[in-house]
Design a protein around this motif. Structure first.
Motif, mmCIF file in Angstrom:
data_model
loop_
_atom_site.group_PDB
_atom_site.id
_atom_site.type_symbol
_atom_site.label_atom_id
_atom_site.label_comp_id
_atom_site.label_asym_id
_atom_site.label_seq_id
_atom_site.Cartn_x
_atom_site.Cartn_y
_atom_site.Cartn_z
ATOM 1 N N ARG A 1 34.589 1.840 -12.729
ATOM 2 C CA ARG A 1 34.155 0.965 -13.741
ATOM 3 C C ARG A 1 34.610 1.834 -15.210
ATOM 4 O O ARG A 1 34.516 2.802 -15.461
ATOM 5 C CB ARG A 1 32.821 0.493 -13.877
ATOM 6 C CG ARG A 1 32.216 -0.050 -12.674
ATOM 7 C CD ARG A 1 33.100 -1.155 -11.987
ATOM 8 N NE ARG A 1 32.374 -2.107 -11.157
ATOM 9 C CZ ARG A 1 32.313 -1.798 -9.631
ATOM 10 N NH1 ARG A 1 32.771 -0.685 -9.353
ATOM 11 N NH2 ARG A 1 31.767 -2.862 -9.157
ATOM 12 N N GLU B 1 32.420 -1.424 -19.117
ATOM 13 C CA GLU B 1 31.283 -2.059 -18.316
ATOM 14 C C GLU B 1 30.019 -1.255 -18.133
ATOM 15 O O GLU B 1 28.988 -1.814 -18.041
ATOM 16 C CB GLU B 1 32.173 -2.118 -16.934
ATOM 17 C CG GLU B 1 33.198 -3.130 -16.784
ATOM 18 C CD GLU B 1 34.033 -3.317 -15.696
ATOM 19 O OE1 GLU B 1 33.852 -4.115 -14.892
ATOM 20 O OE2 GLU B 1 35.039 -2.425 -15.599
ATOM 21 N N ASN C 1 26.455 -4.722 -12.042
ATOM 22 C CA ASN C 1 26.993 -5.074 -13.447
ATOM 23 C C ASN C 1 25.993 -5.717 -14.374
ATOM 24 O O ASN C 1 24.768 -6.131 -13.823
ATOM 25 C CB ASN C 1 28.239 -5.951 -13.151
ATOM 26 C CG ASN C 1 27.879 -7.196 -12.201
ATOM 27 O OD1 ASN C 1 27.077 -8.055 -12.582
ATOM 28 N ND2 ASN C 1 28.706 -7.383 -11.171
ATOM 29 N N GLU C 2 26.447 -5.796 -15.694
ATOM 30 C CA GLU C 2 25.340 -6.467 -16.565
ATOM 31 C C GLU C 2 25.154 -7.941 -16.168
ATOM 32 O O GLU C 2 23.915 -8.121 -16.404
ATOM 33 C CB GLU C 2 26.455 -6.440 -17.780
ATOM 34 C CG GLU C 2 25.400 -7.241 -18.941
ATOM 35 C CD GLU C 2 26.093 -7.385 -20.200
ATOM 36 O OE1 GLU C 2 25.602 -7.447 -21.269
ATOM 37 O OE2 GLU C 2 27.398 -7.659 -20.134
ATOM 38 N N GLU D 1 31.923 -10.071 -15.860
ATOM 39 C CA GLU D 1 32.968 -8.844 -16.019
ATOM 40 C C GLU D 1 32.363 -7.771 -15.051
ATOM 41 O O GLU D 1 31.341 -7.338 -14.800
ATOM 42 C CB GLU D 1 32.680 -8.151 -17.548
ATOM 43 C CG GLU D 1 33.525 -6.974 -17.888
ATOM 44 C CD GLU D 1 33.221 -6.423 -19.137
ATOM 45 O OE1 GLU D 1 34.329 -5.977 -19.498
ATOM 46 O OE2 GLU D 1 32.392 -6.792 -19.827
ATOM 47 N N ASP D 2 33.596 -7.548 -14.180
ATOM 48 C CA ASP D 2 33.193 -6.498 -13.135
ATOM 49 C C ASP D 2 34.898 -6.145 -12.728
ATOM 50 O O ASP D 2 35.611 -7.211 -12.488
ATOM 51 C CB ASP D 2 32.399 -6.957 -11.992
ATOM 52 C CG ASP D 2 31.808 -5.997 -11.020
ATOM 53 O OD1 ASP D 2 31.924 -5.073 -11.460
ATOM 54 O OD2 ASP D 2 31.578 -6.407 -10.014
#
Length: 565
Positions: free
Chosen positions: A465, A469, A436-437, A271-272
């Protein structure tokens, strides 16, 4: 009824929809069934395309949350006219949906025909067709057209093209070409690959989000992860092997800059940058990353990460030749692939191994790869496996694979802001671009292995974001139990939010995750946060500096701190 045209652009290479050059409209929809617009648009552009003589060109559409993309295929020499035609078709469809009278069809056709005649370049199409017949590389843009790669490349101004039959096609050649995309790890993998190819005796050219380089010469600095960087590098006479970093934005905005590659690699999908170009989910992001498969020659392999769930899911529906890599040789997808005679790369004990069916070759020990930090940076071992797999396909032998992986220092001189580790007086300083995560979780696994007495974490985020996110990113940071968490505003990166709003959100999310309020400290810029972190560090600490902006200034400050006696 709310229908808004967001963007009209050319897709100059293989793209999300097909392998064809195209014109695309991105439309925002609210309160209107997408199919209603698609039906009206299809009818209008069909009439227009027939009127200008495009009887074999195609149309398609893609519906996504909050909008729709409308796409028409057209010859490469008239894509600007195709954009105009697409827009005219959309406007006529919109008028029809609103119950209004569209403009005179004859006038629209006359205008488009005039544009078509002015833009048309038969010599360009002739050269493209000849290159395809001779199976030679062909590149084009508004200013220049070329055939061949590397030292055999011949380039002409777009308005001064030769007759195709006047060329000595036998003298026109290519170079080994690999493409790398993914959410995280692209730049490091590309630079690892350059080191390996250099060890193999090749003058390696790479593009990245930081620069474009041939051998040791940086041709220019900036984001060259799009088609323009690819063309520049592939036309360069000293490029003997090329690895292109290809980012999501370029893939969705223009398509791939090349039509045929020897191998493509996808590092991972996470996810980004959600919400851009109609990509609103990880599954849709996977579709975007997998655009690179469209540039592969018939039997050219797609190199995929067996530890990445989206890659495994996508691969199940592909007929392409696949080579897997991952940290676990017993991963079902790897084991089954090898049992069926396929190829894979994996970690066995401390060794990076290449396998083909039942045959295996040990290449290098993980502890001897500097960016693995003695084997604890598992994400960089995975990047090394990826680069090793790709470079074997591009012609590097086992000795070059091992030599290149051992030689790549990964420090700030060759890979700035990506896993740069400094030490002084028992203090570790880890600088990374994790944004990101997914990326931060990989960094956190490495940092935990350092077993610091406390982790001082500096972070910020750009305003484009989503809250979701940002929340996931903060959660990954909180897993390091920061003492303290230094939250930095990023001036110039508000991207639609008020100054300070993202930093305030991060602080609030961190306290919600259990970080004591007194341990969350706010700063007006990353550099102010870095200065505080260095001044408050003590023996046993690990400073985790997520330098998303002011990277060079951060590196200079840390290097000065380490040098200072």
């Amino acid at each position: 009824m709310n229908i808004e045209l967001l963007d009209s652009r050319r897709l100059t290479g293989p793209n999300l929809f097909w392998d064809l050059p195209s014109a695309i409209l991105d439309i925002a929809l609210d309160g209107v069934p997408a199919q209603q617009l698609i039906s009206a648009w299809s009818e209008e552009v069909g009439v227009l395309m027939t009127a200008v003589g495009w009887s074999s060109e195609l149309i398609c559409s893609r519906v996504y949350e909050g909008g729709v993309s409308l796409v028409i295929n057209a010859p490469i020499d008239v894509l600007y006219t195709a954009c105009e035609l697409n827009e005219v078709g959309f406007k006529r469809a919109l008028a029809s949906l609103k119950g209004e009278q569209p403009g005179r069809l004859d006038d629209d056709i006359r205008t488009l025909t005039d544009l078509l005649n002015k833009e048309s370049n038969p010599a360009l199409l002739e050269l493209q067709a000849a290159a395809n017949r001779h199976k030679k590389p062909f590149l084009w843009d508004d200013d220049e057209v070329s055939v061949g790669f590397g030292k055999t490349a011949i380039t002409w101004p777009a308005d001064q093209l030769p007759a195709a039959d006047s060329l000595d096609w036998a003298s026109i050649g290519t170079v080994p070409l690999g493409i790398v995309t993914g959410t995280n790890g692209k730049s490091t993998t590309v630079r690892l690959a350059a080191e390996i190819l250099a060890a193999a005796g090749m003058s390696a050219g790479i593009t990245s989000t930081d620069y474009i380089r041939v051998g040791e010469e940086i041709l220019d600095r900036g984001d060259y992860s799009g088609p323009g960087g690819a063309r520049t590098l592939l036309r360069h006479p000293r490029s003997e092997a090329v690895v292109l970093e290809v980012a999501r934005g370029g893939l969705l905005r223009r398509g791939i800059g090349v039509e045929r590659a020897d191998a493509a690699l996808i590092t991972n999908v996470a996810e980004d940058h959600m919400g851009e170009y109609g990509i609103n989910s990880v599954a849709e992001m996977a579709e975007a990353k997998f655009i690179v498969r469209r540039a592969l020659a018939t039997d050219a392999p797609l190199v995929l990460n067996a530890d990445d769930a989206e890659s495994v899911r996508m691969a199940a529906a592909l007929s392409k030749r696949i080579i897997w890599y991952g940290l676990d040789a017993d991963k079902p997808v790897i084991r089954e692939h090898l049992d069926n005679g396929g190829q894979a790369a994996y970690l066995s004990g401390d060794w990076l191994v290449l396998a083909h069916g039942s045959k295996t070759r040990k290449i290098v020990e993980a502890k001897d790869i500097p960016i693995s930090f003695g084997g604890v940076a598992r994400y960089n071992i995975r990047n090394a496996l990826a680069a090793m797999t790709l470079c074997e396909l591009l012609g590097a032998n086992d000795s070059a694979l091992a030599t290149g992986l051992r030689a790549f220092s990964g420090d700030a001189s060759v890979n700035p802001g990506r896993g740069n580790l400094y030490e002084k007086d028992g203090i570790r300083i880890f600088i990374d671009f994790a944004h990101n995560e997914h990326g931060l979780k990989a960094v956190a696994d490495t940092v935990r292995a350092f077993q610091a007495s406390r982790n001082i974490v500096l972070m910020g985020q750009a305003g484009d974001r989503s809250d979701q996110e940002i929340a996931a990113f903060v959660s990954a940071a909180c897993d390091l139990h920061p003492e303290p968490l230094l939250v930095c505003d990023m001036p110039g990166y508000e991207r639609g939010r008020l100054p300070g709003a993202v930093a305030e959100l991060i602080g609030r999310l961190a306290t919600d995750k259990g970080v004591p309020k007194e341990l969350v400290k706010q700063f007006d810029s990353p550099l102010e946060g870095v200065e505080y972190a260095l001044s408050s560090a003590r023996r046993g600490d690990c400073l985790v500096l997520l330098a998303l902006t002011q990277r060079n200034e951060t590196l200079e400050l840390v290097q000065e701190f380490v040098r200072d006696k």
